[in-house]
Write a protein that holds these residues in place. Structure first.
Motif, PDB file in Angstrom:
ATOM      1  N   GLY A 103       0.819  -1.204   0.000  1.00 45.76           N
ATOM      2  CA  GLY A 103       0.000   0.000   0.000  1.00 45.76           C
ATOM      3  C   GLY A 103       0.838   1.233   0.000  1.00 45.76           C
ATOM      4  N   ILE A 104       0.277   2.307   0.417  1.00 49.41           N
ATOM      5  CA  ILE A 104       0.938   3.608   0.418  1.00 49.41           C
ATOM      6  C   ILE A 104       1.457   3.885   1.811  1.00 49.41           C
ATOM      7  N   SER A 154      -8.821   6.250   0.136  1.00 56.04           N
ATOM      8  CA  SER A 154      -7.765   5.274   0.320  1.00 56.04           C
ATOM      9  C   SER A 154      -6.493   5.708  -0.349  1.00 56.04           C
ATOM     10  N   GLN A 155      -6.335   6.987  -0.620  1.00 60.31           N
ATOM     11  CA  GLN A 155      -5.132   7.479  -1.290  1.00 60.31           C
ATOM     12  C   GLN A 155      -4.761   8.831  -0.746  1.00 60.31           C
ATOM     13  N   SER A 169      -8.038   4.782  -7.282  1.00 65.07           N
ATOM     14  CA  SER A 169      -7.337   3.535  -7.533  1.00 65.07           C
ATOM     15  C   SER A 169      -6.108   3.746  -8.380  1.00 65.07           C
ATOM     16  N   PRO A 194      -2.374   3.889  -9.673  1.00 59.86           N
ATOM     17  CA  PRO A 194      -1.330   2.918  -9.359  1.00 59.86           C
ATOM     18  C   PRO A 194      -0.206   3.461  -8.519  1.00 59.86           C
ATOM     19  N   SER A 195      -0.102   4.751  -8.360  1.00 58.04           N
ATOM     20  CA  SER A 195       0.980   5.303  -7.551  1.00 58.04           C
ATOM     21  C   SER A 195       0.471   6.459  -6.752  1.00 58.04           C
ATOM     22  N   SER A 221       4.444   9.957  -1.594  1.00 51.80           N
ATOM     23  CA  SER A 221       4.689   9.749  -0.163  1.00 51.80           C
ATOM     24  C   SER A 221       4.952  11.087   0.478  1.00 51.80           C
ATOM     25  N   ASP A 231      -0.552  -0.090   6.164  1.00 54.56           N
ATOM     26  CA  ASP A 231       0.550  -1.022   6.141  1.00 54.56           C
ATOM     27  C   ASP A 231       0.994  -1.475   7.525  1.00 54.56           C
ATOM     28  N   LYS A 235       2.419   0.793  -6.051  1.00 56.36           N
ATOM     29  CA  LYS A 235       1.795   0.308  -4.822  1.00 56.36           C
ATOM     30  C   LYS A 235       2.588  -0.789  -4.134  1.00 56.36           C
ATOM     31  N   GLN A 284       6.790   0.897  -0.589  1.00 58.73           N
ATOM     32  CA  GLN A 284       6.412   1.822   0.475  1.00 58.73           C
ATOM     33  C   GLN A 284       7.569   2.795   0.683  1.00 58.73           C
TER      34      GLN A 284
END
Length: 880
Positions: free
Chosen positions: A670-671, A709-710, A723, A725-726, A729, A746, A814, A817
């Protein structure tokens, strides 16, 4: 006779080509004709040389290659006969251009013909030189052209003047040679010579300051007299057009006077009277008169200040706006846009006429008039003009609604005298054209509403009314849903009723009905439905009596095919069922955002700061990716980038809330989460879910478990992008000695420094290099932990300028981390005299299967200019 021989006449070839029924037939005819011409050229056939060139010119115009006939043109030019020279020069101008090397061979022939006794041959040479003259030819033949400016024949002088224009454009250094001859041409009586002389002087003044000064001193009075004579001349059949004597000469004289008067008060004074005379006496019944008036207006607006003349000029443009011809109205609007910078008050007098042009049936006139109205608006007239535009918005065409809506919203935001007026006008726009309103506009409206604490009740009631009549406007629905979720209790209790309002009775059930309609309406998109679910969760606490109904509506989305709605439904239902004790604190009203900070960051004029509830601002550390309008996303509950992460002591609440086993979370890709100084117990979770602002000693960003969720979700993006893909951070430093922090997706992430155990050695790489910046990556791994790679990034400035506000950002897929520590500095010295370092930690959940990959973005300021560089790193060493 052979139909394809050198003796074939031009008309016969044209007839054969036109008789072709297909392109292939045409190509065959042209191919045979070209073959016959080549044969004739090889045989050096003198008799049909001119006919061959004539046919080649026609073939050239059809688009076929004719380079093989170029030398034949030179041979015809060298001929002593006028007809052959004429064909040769025509072929020269058509088949060649100034880039051809062959052209050098014709310079000598041109020089001979310019000195020929036959004036018609001289005219041919001047015509050719004026069309294909190169810089080398201009230098060689300028003396001949200068001499011909004084030739006895007016047609030759006219052609010589046009040829001189070409020469000074190719070689501006030769301009001084033509100043005196050009000034002599301004005294000509022959209109053809005079008009070319005026144009020659105009071009001279543009390329030579010496020529400009000379013409201002020596020629201005003469030009004024000439214009007066032409304007007052009696009927002359040879020059008359629509009752006006030589409008072309009028226009050329006005353009030259414009050049001479610009920036010179003395020259401007000399021409004021004649400009006023032309402006008042020229007939406007025909296009010729309108053309002269337009040039006269442009000259008046360009020369030095004369208030009376400028008012007269703008009044002429006002009359143009009433003309039935669309072209005249369009050029008038264009000119008024220039005039508004010179005399705004004079243009304001024609505001009503300009506003009528916004309603014109012609799309180009509507658009130009709207731009002009936007420029005319100020604090004193914003209310009446905005009212007119909104009234027209109701009946405007669909294709024009987008532009009109954007301008109205910009006007309201820029010139709003008070917040209640701003809110009223925006609600009118949303009700009429909400689907055309851009995301940043309704985001800004929500910020204004949140700041107007005394208008919360008034606004939510106005939105409730608007929803009843305009539920099909998606943007209006979103704003209404947000306000009802925040201030639904004020709506039901009629709090903050103003004198201008009509009484309204709204029950709790009515408020919930709005949200239910928004969720179930077939036109509602994912963003609207998600916002409605959040609003329902908030109302479940404020309307206890309707809590069961709200829960039923939320539960209906548990089986949604859209993962985002399904997740929200399950989580919100869990909050309602299991966490009654914390729900009221969880759904408190959003903190008020600092309006000035939001507007400044939207415009990109302020540093990335977070406005706290007590008015303090936190500077985001280097390494934190923060979109300019992220605060607004928090406001809409779409994501939370400013909430502190929970400590391990809040794990029980979180486990109940999510209904998942946190011990297994660390195994899921995940992120990366955020390391933050922990707060204790239940308060941490309450702060997280109520989206409190982090304490002043640090700042960070984390995904709101109730919203998205992002991380780093831009407010302008829709929820469909969740959703992706990246994700970027965005992590900050944690004070030493802090307890381990929990990554919501995570599991637990240690806060300890990057391990220093000696592990495998990997070569350093140049991750990014441009003419101004170099980034080096050094790698290390801790023993026993092959999945985690520690990276030290070193940034070096290769340019002579110091970089300030330096920020490094990175994004990974994804299965990776990423954790970023703050950089050692945000100022990068120039010329490699120092560097910035920043530590990164990457955990690869697919270690051994997939290699590291990273996208990065570097932002900094150099000489007060914002610079952004991007790159992708694919050359990581093996084994990472």
């Amino acid at each position: 006779m052979n139909p394809f021989s050198s003796g074939t006449r031009l008309r016969d070839m044209i007839r054969a080509i036109r008789a072709c029924k297909t392109a292939a037939e045409e190509r065959a005819v042209v191919r045979k004709e070209c073959a016959a011409i080549r044969t004739s050229i090889n045989e050096n056939d003198h008799d049909y040389r001119h006919r061959n060139i004539a046919k080649l010119m026609f073939i050239h115009m059809l688009g076929y290659p004719t380079h093989f006939g170029q030398m034949e043109c030179l041979k015809l030019i060298a001929s002593a006969e006028f007809p052959e020279k004429r064909i040769g020069y025509l072929g020269l101008m058509l088949l060649l251009d100034e880039r051809q090397e062959v052209l050098m061979l014709v310079t000598n022939s041109l020089k001979q013909d310019l000195n020929h006794a036959n004036q018609y041959i001289v005219g041919l040479a001047l015509c050719a030189l004026g069309n294909i003259c190169s810089a080398e030819m201009a230098r060689d033949l300028a003396p001949e052209v200068e001499r011909l400016l004084q030739f006895r024949d007016p047609n030759t002088r006219k052609k010589a003047a046009l040829c001189a224009i070409r020469i000074i454009k190719k070689v501006p250094d030769l301009a001084e040679n033509f100043i005196n001859p050009a000034a002599v041409l301004l005294k000509e009586k022959h209109h053809g010579v005079l008009i070319t002389g005026v144009q020659l002087c105009t071009d001279l003044c543009k390329v030579s300051a010496e020529a400009l000064e000379y013409c201002r001193k020596k020629c201005t009075e003469g030009l004024v007299r000439t214009l007066k004579d032409v304007a007052n001349s009696p009927y002359a059949p040879e020059y008359d057009i629509a009752g006006i004597t030589d409008p072309f000469l009028h226009i050329r004289l006005l353009r030259l006077l414009r050049v001479l008067g610009q920036g010179d008060a003395d020259a401007s004074d000399l021409m004021n009277d004649i400009l006023a005379q032309v402006a008042t006496k020229t007939e406007t019944n025909k296009n010729a008169g309108n053309a002269i008036l337009y040039e006269c207006v442009e000259t008046i607006m360009s020369i030095e200040d004369n208030g009376g003349l400028r008012v007269l000029a703008i009044n002429i443009l006002g009359r143009f706006l009433s003309n039935r011809d669309n072209n005249i109205r369009y050029v008038a609007l264009n000119m008024l846009m220039k005039a508004i910078t010179v005399d705004t008050q004079a243009v304001q007098r024609h505001r009503a006429t300009i506003l009528e042009c916004v309603k014109d049936s012609d799309a180009s006139i509507r658009k130009r008039a709207l731009e002009l109205v936007y420029l005319l608006i100020n604090e004193s007239n914003v209310k009446p003009l905005t009212k007119e535009l909104i009234e027209y918005l109701e009946r405007s065409d669909q294709e024009f609604k987008g532009d009109l809506t954007a301008k109205i919203c910009s006007i309201i935001a820029k010139f709003s005298p008070e917040k209640i007026w701003y809110i009223d006008q925006m609600l009118k726009v949303l009700s009429e054209a909400g689907n055309f309103v851009k995301d940043e506009v309704w985001h800004a409206l929500i910020v204004v509403i949140s700041n107007a604490s005394d208008l919360h009740g008034y606004t939510v009631r106005a939105l409730y009314r608007a929803f009843q009549t305009s539920a099909e406007q998606e943007t209006l629905v979103r704003v209404a849903v947000w306000c009802i979720g925040e201030y639904g209790d004020l709506l039901v209790k009629n709090v903050g009723m103003l004198d201008i309002e009509d009484p309204i009775t709204v029950t709790e059930s009515d408020a919930v009905d709005v949200l239910e309609v928004a969720i179930k309406h077939h036109t509602s998109d994912l963003t609207t439905k998600a916002m409605s679910l959040i609003a329902l969760l908030k109302l479940s606490s404020r309307f206890p009596s309707s809590s069961e109904r709200i829960q039923d509506i939320i539960i209906q989305n548990r089986g949604s095919l859209v993962l985002e709605l399904q997740q929200r439904s399950i989580e919100f239902n869990s909050v309602i069922e299991k966490h009654q004790n914390i729900r009221s604190a969880l759904v408190e009203r959003m903190p008020v955002l600092d309006e000035a900070t939001f507007i400044g960051r939207r415009a990109g004029s302020m540093p990335a700061t977070v406005s706290t509830s007590n008015g303090a601002s936190l500077n985001l550390p280097n390494g934190v990716t923060k979109p300019p309008a992220a605060l607004l996303v928090d406001l809409l509950d779409l994501s939370s980038d400013d909430a502190p992460a929970p400590s391990s002591s809040g794990a029980d609440f979180l486990q109940d809330l999510l209904g998942v086993d946190l011990s297994a979370a660390s195994k899921q890709p995940g992120i990366s989460g955020t390391n933050q100084a922990p707060r204790t117990g239940t308060d941490v979770l309450l702060d997280l879910l109520s989206i409190e602002t982090p304490p002043a000693q640090s700042s960070s960003s984390i995904t709101d478990i109730l919203s998205s969720s992002q991380v780093n979700k831009s407010p302008d993006a829709s929820l469909e992008g969740l959703s992706s893909p990246s994700a970027l951070s965005t992590q900050a430093a944690t004070p030493a000695g802090a307890a381990p922090m929990m990554d919501l997706l995570d599991g637990f992430v240690p806060n300890s420094p990057i391990p220093e155990d000696n592990g495998p050695v990997y070569p350093s790489i140049v991750a990014f290099e441009s003419s101004s910046l170099r980034i080096m990556f050094n790698f290390s791994k801790a023993r026993g932990n092959p999945q985690t790679t520690s990276i030290q990034a070193t940034f070096t400035n290769l340019s002579p300028n110091v970089y300030t506000d330096f920020i490094f950002q990175a994004a990974v897929p994804k299965f990776l981390q990423l954790h970023l520590d703050p950089a050692s500095s945000n100022t990068l010295p120039a010329s490699g005299n120092g560097s910035i370092t920043q530590n990164l930690r990457v955990t690869n959940s697919q270690h051994g299967k997939k290699s590291l990959v990273m996208r990065m973005r570097i932002a900094y300021k150099s000489n007060d200019e914002d610079i952004l560089e991007e790159g992708q790193i694919n050359n990581f060493p093996r084994g990472l």
